[in-house]
Design an enzyme around this catalytic site. Structure first.
Site, PDB file in Angstrom:
ATOM      1  CD  GLN A  65       0.495   3.623   8.021  1.00 21.11           C
ATOM      2  OE1 GLN A  65       0.687   3.226   9.144  1.00 21.11           O
ATOM      3  NE2 GLN A  65      -0.607   3.334   7.386  1.00 21.11           N
ATOM      4  CD  GLU A 187      -0.885  -2.281   7.641  1.00 18.22           C
ATOM      5  OE1 GLU A 187      -0.044  -1.389   7.657  1.00 18.22           O
ATOM      6  OE2 GLU A 187      -0.770  -3.329   8.315  1.00 18.22           O
ATOM      7  CG  ASP A 216       1.328   0.702   5.202  1.00 16.52           C
ATOM      8  OD1 ASP A 216       1.939   0.106   4.311  1.00 16.52           O
ATOM      9  OD2 ASP A 216       0.186   1.164   5.051  1.00 16.52           O
ATOM     10  N   GLY A 295       2.162 -16.313  24.129  1.00 15.19           N
ATOM     11  CA  GLY A 295       3.313 -16.843  24.860  1.00 15.19           C
ATOM     12  C   GLY A 295       2.939 -18.052  25.696  1.00 15.19           C
ATOM     13  N   GLY A 296       3.785 -18.357  26.668  1.00 19.27           N
ATOM     14  CA  GLY A 296       3.589 -19.562  27.465  1.00 19.27           C
ATOM     15  C   GLY A 296       2.618 -19.395  28.627  1.00 19.27           C
TER      16      GLY A 296
HETATM   17  N1  COA Z   1       7.536  13.726 -10.148  1.00 18.56           N
HETATM   18  C1  COA Z   1       7.082  13.018 -11.172  1.00 18.56           C
HETATM   19  N2  COA Z   1       6.535  11.805 -11.048  1.00 18.56           N
HETATM   20  C2  COA Z   1       6.442  11.299  -9.793  1.00 18.56           C
HETATM   21  C3  COA Z   1       6.899  11.992  -8.666  1.00 18.56           C
HETATM   22  C4  COA Z   1       7.472  13.278  -8.883  1.00 18.56           C
HETATM   23  N3  COA Z   1       7.941  13.996  -7.873  1.00 18.56           N
HETATM   24  N4  COA Z   1       6.665  11.239  -7.568  1.00 18.56           N
HETATM   25  C5  COA Z   1       6.075  10.111  -8.001  1.00 18.56           C
HETATM   26  N5  COA Z   1       5.925  10.138  -9.349  1.00 18.56           N
HETATM   27  C6  COA Z   1       5.385   9.106 -10.208  1.00 18.56           C
HETATM   28  C7  COA Z   1       6.190   7.835 -10.192  1.00 18.56           C
HETATM   29  O1  COA Z   1       7.328   7.979 -10.976  1.00 18.56           O
HETATM   30  C8  COA Z   1       5.190   6.844 -10.761  1.00 18.56           C
HETATM   31  O2  COA Z   1       5.166   6.958 -12.171  1.00 18.56           O
HETATM   32  P1  COA Z   1       5.363   5.716 -13.194  1.00 18.56           P
HETATM   33  O3  COA Z   1       4.501   4.608 -12.681  1.00 18.56           O
HETATM   34  O4  COA Z   1       4.891   6.312 -14.484  1.00 18.56           O
HETATM   35  O5  COA Z   1       6.763   5.336 -13.205  1.00 18.56           O
HETATM   36  C9  COA Z   1       3.865   7.393 -10.259  1.00 18.56           C
HETATM   37  O6  COA Z   1       4.138   8.689  -9.721  1.00 18.56           O
HETATM   38  C10 COA Z   1       3.136   6.592  -9.214  1.00 18.56           C
HETATM   39  O7  COA Z   1       3.999   5.971  -8.269  1.00 18.56           O
HETATM   40  P2  COA Z   1       3.505   4.631  -7.565  1.00 18.56           P
HETATM   41  O8  COA Z   1       4.477   4.290  -6.510  1.00 18.56           O
HETATM   42  O9  COA Z   1       3.244   3.587  -8.605  1.00 18.56           O
HETATM   43  O10 COA Z   1       2.129   5.097  -6.861  1.00 18.56           O
HETATM   44  P3  COA Z   1       0.716   4.353  -6.824  1.00 18.56           P
HETATM   45  O11 COA Z   1      -0.191   5.327  -6.161  1.00 18.56           O
HETATM   46  O12 COA Z   1       0.285   3.847  -8.133  1.00 18.56           O
HETATM   47  O13 COA Z   1       0.967   3.086  -5.879  1.00 18.56           O
HETATM   48  C11 COA Z   1       1.623   1.999  -3.841  1.00 18.56           C
HETATM   49  C12 COA Z   1       1.019   3.244  -4.488  1.00 18.56           C
HETATM   50  C13 COA Z   1       1.797   2.308  -2.358  1.00 18.56           C
HETATM   51  C14 COA Z   1       0.706   0.798  -4.032  1.00 18.56           C
HETATM   52  C15 COA Z   1       3.000   1.704  -4.466  1.00 18.56           C
HETATM   53  O14 COA Z   1       3.786   2.865  -4.407  1.00 18.56           O
HETATM   54  C16 COA Z   1       3.744   0.565  -3.813  1.00 18.56           C
HETATM   55  O15 COA Z   1       3.441  -0.609  -4.022  1.00 18.56           O
HETATM   56  N6  COA Z   1       4.796   0.887  -3.034  1.00 18.56           N
HETATM   57  C17 COA Z   1       5.660  -0.082  -2.398  1.00 18.56           C
HETATM   58  C18 COA Z   1       5.005  -0.738  -1.209  1.00 18.56           C
HETATM   59  C19 COA Z   1       4.510   0.245  -0.197  1.00 18.56           C
HETATM   60  O16 COA Z   1       5.245   1.049   0.340  1.00 18.56           O
HETATM   61  N7  COA Z   1       3.221   0.128   0.120  1.00 18.56           N
HETATM   62  C20 COA Z   1       2.642   0.761   1.261  1.00 18.56           C
HETATM   63  C21 COA Z   1       2.297   2.125   1.073  1.00 18.56           C
HETATM   64  S1  COA Z   1       1.775   2.719   2.638  1.00 18.56           S
END
Ligand code: COA
Length: 476
Positions: A65, A187, A216, A295-296
């Site tokens: 998001q 979030e 988010d 607020g106030g």
């Molecule tokens: N091709 C190949 N690999 C890909 C890819 C693509 N096109 N797109 C994503 N990936 C891989 C990434 O490289 C990563 O691999 P790695 O961990 O081996 O390096 C993997 O997909 C997963 O990415 P990740 O961001 O860790 O996803 P997740 O589902 O485990 O975590 C979140 C999700 C949101 C918790 C995390 O991305 C996060 O903390 N983001 C920052 C904060 C944020 O925006 N949070 C709110 C989200 S609404």
């Protein structure tokens, strides 16, 4: 002979003088055309001179998001947003909270309008080459992977900046540098760590998260402003920079009035909190204040006609000081206008609970919309609690494009929230979200210039297609 020479010379001087005159005549016109170094104002009618971010190319590596909120805003403002997704998988939200079998979820469609989708395996050698071309082509890379994920793809800031020194690399992370910087964040984690949850809810209940996605979507909004600012600075410096928005910081920015109250506590109780009127001592931290106004001007949520059966038959009522007398007249308490216990704001503070209970006796005799009309006629600020159903059906929101109906090839028509930022010369058209990889070939050939032969090679390389499932062993 000599006479001829003189004549020629005179003619030359005249011509030169004419030239000078011509040049002189041109100067002011040129000045007019470029006032303050800016191009001449467009002669086209407002709304027909393109979009604010026309020409800006976004390499969109976002998912879920926060990041998609940011790039959707930029796309609405005219940027060409190329969303890179994992082949065969795509943004995880495509399949989350699915309501129509086989179709992209509303979660995905409502966050990814006006974008193009290309599938690339960013860990595949050919995929990396394609990404290099995209990095050279684009102005901004936006990502919200878990900390370190972009680096693990080989896309470090140093690498990107070397390939394209003008590139802006914008990231959402859960936390900024510090003890939690490596954590994954969603979030509600941000709402809890950014000061929102500890200050939301009722004093005698647990902390609460809010329905608005301030962690988010709120952070995505902050990031979009950071990107536009970096683009503006790039006009001057010619180089890109990194933009970081931590979700904890974004939430705290939105909860800043609560940090204000934290510091006010040192100087005495927070008199506008109903806790003060109830004689309950304050602790060390900003307390949860229920529906007290931030607020106030004291405010509270009051029941309206029908509250027994309708969970949204309520109104937010603000006892704004300048209209206090109008409130007294409206609710049938004209004597409060001169009563020393009620006439002035400080006298009312310890009695707020009783005052709102009296106002509620009046609001309960009317619908929330009747209260809205009666109060606004007297300039008394109130806010009916609108349900999502009421918002979805509100004609004025449809008219302004804040609520929009969009058609989609696999799920049919659905409602979405359009661009809340209205620009008079950059009109938003909300276009449906892309199907997974819908624009892969188009981007490879038309944007990145790959030939038909190269495209065929890329296709067989496995860089843009999901890995093949191992063939089932044939029955013996
Ligand atoms: N091709 C190949 N690999 C890909 C890819 C693509 N096109 N797109 C994503 N990936 C891989 C990434 O490289 C990563 O691999 P790695 O961990 O081996 O390096 C993997 O997909 C997963 O990415 P990740 O961001 O860790 O996803 P997740 O589902 O485990 O975590 C979140 C999700 C949101 C918790 C995390 O991305 C996060 O903390 N983001 C920052 C904060 C944020 O925006 N949070 C709110 C989200 S609404």
């Amino acid at each position: 002979m000599a006479k001829k020479k003189v004549k020629k010379a005179k003619a030359k001087t005249k011509a030169a003088a004419k030239k000078v005159v011509k040049l002189k005549a041109k100067k002011p016109a040129a000045k007019k055309a470029v006032a303050n170094g800016l191009p001449r104002p467009s002669g086209k009618p407002f709304g027909q001179a393109g979009k604010a971010l026309d020409g800006v190319k976004i390499l969109d590596f976002t998912h879920v998001q926060s990041g998609p909120t940011c790039t959707q805003l930029l796309a609405w403002l005219g940027a060409d947003c190329i969303k890179v997704e994992r082949p065969g998988v795509g943004d995880i939200t495509r399949t989350q909270l699915r309501d129509v079998k086989g179709a992209d979820s509303l979660y995905f469609t409502m966050l990814n309008h006006n974008k193009r989708s290309i599938t690339i395996d960013s860990k595949h050698a050919t995929g990396k080459q394609i990404l290099d071309r995209l990095i050279k082509h684009c102005d901004v890379l936006v990502e919200n992977f878990a900390p370190g994920a972009l680096d693990r793809m080989g896309l470090t800031w140093e690498y990107i900046h070397k390939l394209n020194p003008r590139m802006i690399v914008a990231s959402v992370k859960g936390f900024g540098p510090g003890p939690y910087e490596e954590c994954k964040v969603y979030e509600n984690v941000a709402q809890c760590t950014g000061g929102s949850a500890s200050t939301t809810g009722f004093r005698d209940g647990p902390p609460l998260v809010t329905g608005a996605q301030i962690g988010d979507s709120g952070t995505g909004l902050h990031l979009a402003l950071g990107i536009v600012s970096a683009l503006y600075q790039r006009n001057r410096t010619g180089r890109g920079q990194r933009v970081l928005c931590a979700m904890q910081d974004g939430v705290l920015n939105l909860a800043r009035v609560k940090l204000r109250d934290q510091q006010r506590l040192k100087h005495g109780p927070l008199t506008e909190f109903s806790q003060y009127g109830e004689g309950i001592p304050f602790g060390e931290a900003t307390p949860r204040a229920g529906n007290d106004s931030g607020g106030g001007q004291p405010g509270w949520i009051l029941k309206c006609k029908g509250w027994e059966t309708d969970p949204n038959a309520y109104i937010y009522f603000i006892t704004q000081a300048p209209v206090w007398e109008a409130i007294c007249d409206l609710i049938g308490k004209p004597e409060w206008k001169t009563d020393p216990d009620y006439a002035k704001p400080p006298a009312r503070l310890p009695r707020l609970k009783a005052i709102f209970a009296t106002i509620e006796e009046w609001t309960m005799t009317k619908t929330k919309f009747e209260v809205m009309d009666l109060c606004n006629a007297k300039d008394i600020p109130v806010g009916p609690i609108l349900s999502m159903k009421e918002i979805a059906e509100e004609p004025s929101l449809r008219k302004t494009g804040t609520v929009v109906e969009v058609d989609h090839p696999t799920r049919g028509a659905y409602l979405t929230v359009g661009n809340p930022i209205k620009l008079s010369d950059s009109i938003t058209e909300v276009k449906r979200s892309p199907l997974l990889g819908e624009h892969t070939e188009e981007i490879l050939t038309k944007v990145l210039g790959y030939s038909a032969k190269e495209l065929a090679e890329i296709k067989t390389s496995g860089a843009i297609t999901p890995p093949e499932k191992p063939a089932k062993a044939e029955a013996a």
